[in-house]
Design an enzyme around this catalytic site. Structure first.
Site, PDB file in Angstrom:
ATOM      1  N   LYS A  22       0.851  -1.202   0.000  1.00  0.00           N
ATOM      2  CA  LYS A  22       0.000   0.000   0.000  1.00  0.00           C
ATOM      3  C   LYS A  22       0.883   1.248   0.000  1.00  0.00           C
ATOM      4  CE  LYS A  22      -1.703   1.582   4.052  1.00  0.00           C
ATOM      5  NZ  LYS A  22      -1.362   2.978   4.352  1.00  0.00           N
ATOM      6  N   ASN A  23       1.876   1.263   0.889  1.00  0.00           N
ATOM      7  CA  ASN A  23       2.657   2.498   1.075  1.00  0.00           C
ATOM      8  C   ASN A  23       3.662   2.736  -0.036  1.00  0.00           C
ATOM      9  OD1 ASN A  23       1.126   2.983   3.265  1.00  0.00           O
ATOM     10  ND2 ASN A  23       2.682   2.413   4.776  1.00  0.00           N
ATOM     11  N   CYS A 118      -4.443  12.949  12.440  1.00  0.00           N
ATOM     12  CA  CYS A 118      -5.162  11.677  12.322  1.00  0.00           C
ATOM     13  C   CYS A 118      -5.100  11.015  13.690  1.00  0.00           C
ATOM     14  CB  CYS A 118      -4.548  10.806  11.230  1.00  0.00           C
ATOM     15  SG  CYS A 118      -3.168   9.849  11.774  1.00  0.00           S
ATOM     16  N   ARG A 123       0.893  14.600  13.000  1.00  0.00           N
ATOM     17  CA  ARG A 123       1.422  14.313  11.651  1.00  0.00           C
ATOM     18  C   ARG A 123       1.550  15.578  10.795  1.00  0.00           C
ATOM     19  NH1 ARG A 123      -0.871   8.779   9.542  1.00  0.00           N
ATOM     20  NH2 ARG A 123       1.034   8.861   8.309  1.00  0.00           N
ATOM     21  N   ASP A 308       4.587   0.351  12.015  1.00  0.00           N
ATOM     22  CA  ASP A 308       3.343  -0.219  11.480  1.00  0.00           C
ATOM     23  C   ASP A 308       3.134  -1.670  11.872  1.00  0.00           C
ATOM     24  OD1 ASP A 308       3.480   1.582   8.303  1.00  0.00           O
ATOM     25  OD2 ASP A 308       3.004   2.201  10.345  1.00  0.00           O
ATOM     26  N   ARG A 400      -8.703  -0.211   4.430  1.00  0.00           N
ATOM     27  CA  ARG A 400      -7.741   0.744   3.857  1.00  0.00           C
ATOM     28  C   ARG A 400      -6.419   0.066   3.543  1.00  0.00           C
ATOM     29  NH1 ARG A 400      -7.027   6.272   6.862  1.00  0.00           N
ATOM     30  NH2 ARG A 400      -5.617   6.338   5.094  1.00  0.00           N
TER      31      ARG A 400
HETATM   32  C1  EPZ Z   1       4.495   6.775   6.230  1.00  0.00           C
HETATM   33  O1  EPZ Z   1       3.783   7.863   6.805  1.00  0.00           O
HETATM   34  C2  EPZ Z   1       3.501   5.629   6.154  1.00  0.00           C
HETATM   35  N1  EPZ Z   1       2.385   6.010   5.306  1.00  0.00           N
HETATM   36  C3  EPZ Z   1       3.009   5.277   7.563  1.00  0.00           C
HETATM   37  O2  EPZ Z   1       2.152   4.150   7.451  1.00  0.00           O
HETATM   38  C4  EPZ Z   1       4.213   4.888   8.417  1.00  0.00           C
HETATM   39  O3  EPZ Z   1       3.769   4.611   9.728  1.00  0.00           O
HETATM   40  C5  EPZ Z   1       5.214   6.050   8.433  1.00  0.00           C
HETATM   41  O4  EPZ Z   1       5.595   6.385   7.069  1.00  0.00           O
HETATM   42  C6  EPZ Z   1       6.472   5.715   9.204  1.00  0.00           C
HETATM   43  O5  EPZ Z   1       7.083   4.601   8.659  1.00  0.00           O
HETATM   44  C7  EPZ Z   1       2.539   5.980   3.962  1.00  0.00           C
HETATM   45  O6  EPZ Z   1       3.602   5.684   3.452  1.00  0.00           O
HETATM   46  C8  EPZ Z   1       1.343   6.363   3.151  1.00  0.00           C
HETATM   47  P1  EPZ Z   1       6.739  10.018   8.346  1.00  0.00           P
HETATM   48  P2  EPZ Z   1       4.447   9.347   6.821  1.00  0.00           P
HETATM   49  O7  EPZ Z   1       6.723  11.291   7.591  1.00  0.00           O
HETATM   50  O8  EPZ Z   1       5.266   9.537   5.618  1.00  0.00           O
HETATM   51  C9  EPZ Z   1       6.906  13.306  11.747  1.00  0.00           C
HETATM   52  C10 EPZ Z   1       0.192   2.924   7.751  1.00  0.00           C
HETATM   53  O9  EPZ Z   1      -0.304   2.404   8.754  1.00  0.00           O
HETATM   54  N2  EPZ Z   1       6.834  14.275  10.642  1.00  0.00           N
HETATM   55  O10 EPZ Z   1       7.884   9.083   8.156  1.00  0.00           O
HETATM   56  O11 EPZ Z   1       3.373  10.315   7.111  1.00  0.00           O
HETATM   57  C11 EPZ Z   1       5.621  12.504  11.911  1.00  0.00           C
HETATM   58  O12 EPZ Z   1       4.699  13.211  12.719  1.00  0.00           O
HETATM   59  C12 EPZ Z   1       0.762   4.315   7.826  1.00  0.00           C
HETATM   60  O13 EPZ Z   1       0.297   2.361   6.620  1.00  0.00           O
HETATM   61  C13 EPZ Z   1       6.997  15.631  10.916  1.00  0.00           C
HETATM   62  O14 EPZ Z   1       7.197  16.018  12.059  1.00  0.00           O
HETATM   63  O15 EPZ Z   1       5.396   9.226   8.097  1.00  0.00           O
HETATM   64  C14 EPZ Z   1       6.113  11.247  12.571  1.00  0.00           C
HETATM   65  O16 EPZ Z   1       6.239  11.475  13.966  1.00  0.00           O
HETATM   66  C15 EPZ Z   1       0.590   4.927   9.205  1.00  0.00           C
HETATM   67  N3  EPZ Z   1       6.933  16.523   9.894  1.00  0.00           N
HETATM   68  C16 EPZ Z   1       7.503  11.042  11.978  1.00  0.00           C
HETATM   69  O17 EPZ Z   1       7.880  12.316  11.428  1.00  0.00           O
HETATM   70  C17 EPZ Z   1       6.725  16.122   8.591  1.00  0.00           C
HETATM   71  O18 EPZ Z   1       6.697  16.972   7.684  1.00  0.00           O
HETATM   72  C18 EPZ Z   1       7.568  10.022  10.847  1.00  0.00           C
HETATM   73  O19 EPZ Z   1       6.563  10.366   9.908  1.00  0.00           O
HETATM   74  C19 EPZ Z   1       6.553  14.742   8.337  1.00  0.00           C
HETATM   75  C20 EPZ Z   1       6.618  13.842   9.382  1.00  0.00           C
END
Ligand code: EPZ
Length: 422
Positions: A22-23, A118, A123, A308, A400
């Site tokens: 998915k991701n 969310c 996020r 995840d 989802r």
């Molecule tokens: C991706 O989300 C995945 N989603 C998530 O999977 C996964 O949990 C996550 O990466 C971590 O591996 C998809 O790929 C669609 P991040 P993403 O940016 O990209 C902070 C699932 O269940 N952050 O790596 O949104 C954020 O708050 C989903 O399939 C900022 O602060 O995750 C988090 O604490 C859930 N500012 C950390 O970084 C930003 O601009 C990691 O988030 C972006 C992120």
């Protein structure tokens, strides 16, 4: 709303095919915006999030045709007539933000709704914006929307991420492929989905090195051409289904599974007393005799233990011998499955980002509620081995991210069925 009824106690045996990630698919699909030639994805998963991304791309003017029962997505962006990603769609799925970089790179302007928070955390998307600004983008936040412009086109630059972000790395990586000059992304995410995206972009003519490491270098090119790309195996669906025989007993082969996608996770399974072996078709998982051993888990960016899979691992550890400590370091509110597992008799104490699980002999089935995608499947896993019936409500979360979860688990002997909501 539908619910899922699980009756615990069956051992499992057989094979489960693992779908495309998915991701990975959610970042590969926006890549179509980078070229006016067709991009076709094979091994695509059949999920509601993919339908949402399809809806978003079509709202921008892209053509997305789903073939072979959704396993093939034939896309073409030769006619992008709208550059605004509406809140209505973006609020349903945060990955919608991944159209920002490609649209900006392609036409020099984009308006994308801020995704909002969310269940698992605030996020923010500040790192996406900082990364694109380093490529010369001018960004303004107005009325809940990101207004992005790059009048003279994007220019290569140095992007230093203060923390690892999968999505921000993906947005900048895609945008940099068409920027003038060289881009270096430092502290880049190393997830397999990043490598899969880079592989696809290279097929389209992009020049990318270092994906899979913390430093990715991109030489911008004039244009990208069409391509056909197979979506990488879903390591989270893989890890989730590996836990089914681990929790219930028996032996299951996960078709398409690859050890390199779940190495840190497999180390913890091994420590817990679960047998994992590679076969020529994927990975075979069996529970050695005796109880599961308690293990401690810390979630980290890849190649660490994936956030995840944290909820699903907790379901296993609820009946381990001893006490396990799970530390969630990626998201600020990702233990919502704990109160539901406690309803099933688990002994869990949550303090901030730490959950302490004291193993009990067996959980008892109960009515429980899904709160987010991965929490929903951890409740199903817990129900597979619990005494009696477990009814998981709000299973739209499940749809989802998990393809045909009832069909796949029942095919290996689980007593599980979907109950249509009124
Ligand atoms: C991706 O989300 C995945 N989603 C998530 O999977 C996964 O949990 C996550 O990466 C971590 O591996 C998809 O790929 C669609 P991040 P993403 O940016 O990209 C902070 C699932 O269940 N952050 O790596 O949104 C954020 O708050 C989903 O399939 C900022 O602060 O995750 C988090 O604490 C859930 N500012 C950390 O970084 C930003 O601009 C990691 O988030 C972006 C992120």
């Amino acid at each position: 709303m539908d619910s899922i009824l699980v009756t615990g106690g069956n051992e499992l045996s057989g094979q489960i095919p693992i779908a495309g990630a998915k991701n990975a698919c959610l970042t590969l699909m926006p890549a179509t915006l980078l070229s006016d030639e067709p991009l076709t994805l094979t091994n695509a998963p059949r999920l509601s999030d993919i339908k949402t991304m399809t809806e978003l791309l079509q709202s921008l003017g892209a053509e997305v045709t789903s073939l072979q029962d959704g396993k093939v997505l034939a896309m073409s962006s030769h006619n992008i007539s709208n550059h605004t990603a509406d809140y209505d769609i973006v609020r349903k799925m945060r990955a919608s933000i991944l159209v920002l970089g490609p649209m900006l790179a392609r036409d020099g302007h984009a308006v994308v709704s801020l995704p909002g928070g969310c269940a698992i955390g605030a996020r923010p998307v500040d790192l996406h914006l900082k990364g694109l600004e380093a490529l010369g983008a001018e960004l303004e936040l107005k009325d809940g929307y990101i207004h992005a412009k790059a009048p003279g086109g994007l220019k290569g630059g140095i992007v230093n991420f203060p923390l690892v972000s999968v999505g921000a790395t993906e947005n900048v990586l895609m945008a940099a492929t068409l920027a003038k000059g060289t881009t270096v992304i430092n502290n880049a995410a190393r997830e397999p989905e990043i490598v899969d995206l880079a592989d696809c972009l290279r097929r389209m003519g992009a020049q990318i090195d270092g994906d899979g490491t913390s430093t990715i270098t991109i030489q911008g090119v004039e244009r990208l051409h069409g391509a056909t790309h197979p979506v990488v195996t879903d390591r989270i669906e893989l890890g989730t289904n590996m836990l089914a025989p681990a929790i219930c007993g028996g032996e299951v082969e996960l078709l398409g599974g690859r050890i390199d996608l779940v190495a840190a996770f497999c180390e913890k399974l091994d420590a817990a007393g679960i047998l994992v072996e590679e076969t020529d078709k994927g990975l075979k998982v069996a529970r050695r005799n005796g109880r599961i051993r308690a293990v401690d888990v810390i979630t980290e960016p890849f190649p660490g233990f994936p956030t995840d899979l944290q909820a699903q691992m907790m379901a296993l550890l609820c009946t381990a011998e001893g006490t396990s400590v799970l530390e969630e370091r990626i998201f600020e509110n990702r233990f919502m499955h704990a109160p539901e597992l406690i309803r099933m008799g688990a002994q869990i104490e949550v303090h901030g980002g730490m959950a302490t699980v004291t193993g009990v002999d067996r959980l008892k089935g109960a009515p429980v509620m899904a709160t987010d995608l991965r929490a929903s499947v951890s409740l199903i896993l817990a129900g597979l081995a619990a005494e009696g019936e477990t009814v998981v409500s709000r299973v739209y979360h499940l749809d989802r991210g998990y393809e045909h979860v009832v069909g796949k688990l029942s095919s290996v002997g689980a007593k599980i069925e979907r109950i249509k909501g009124q």
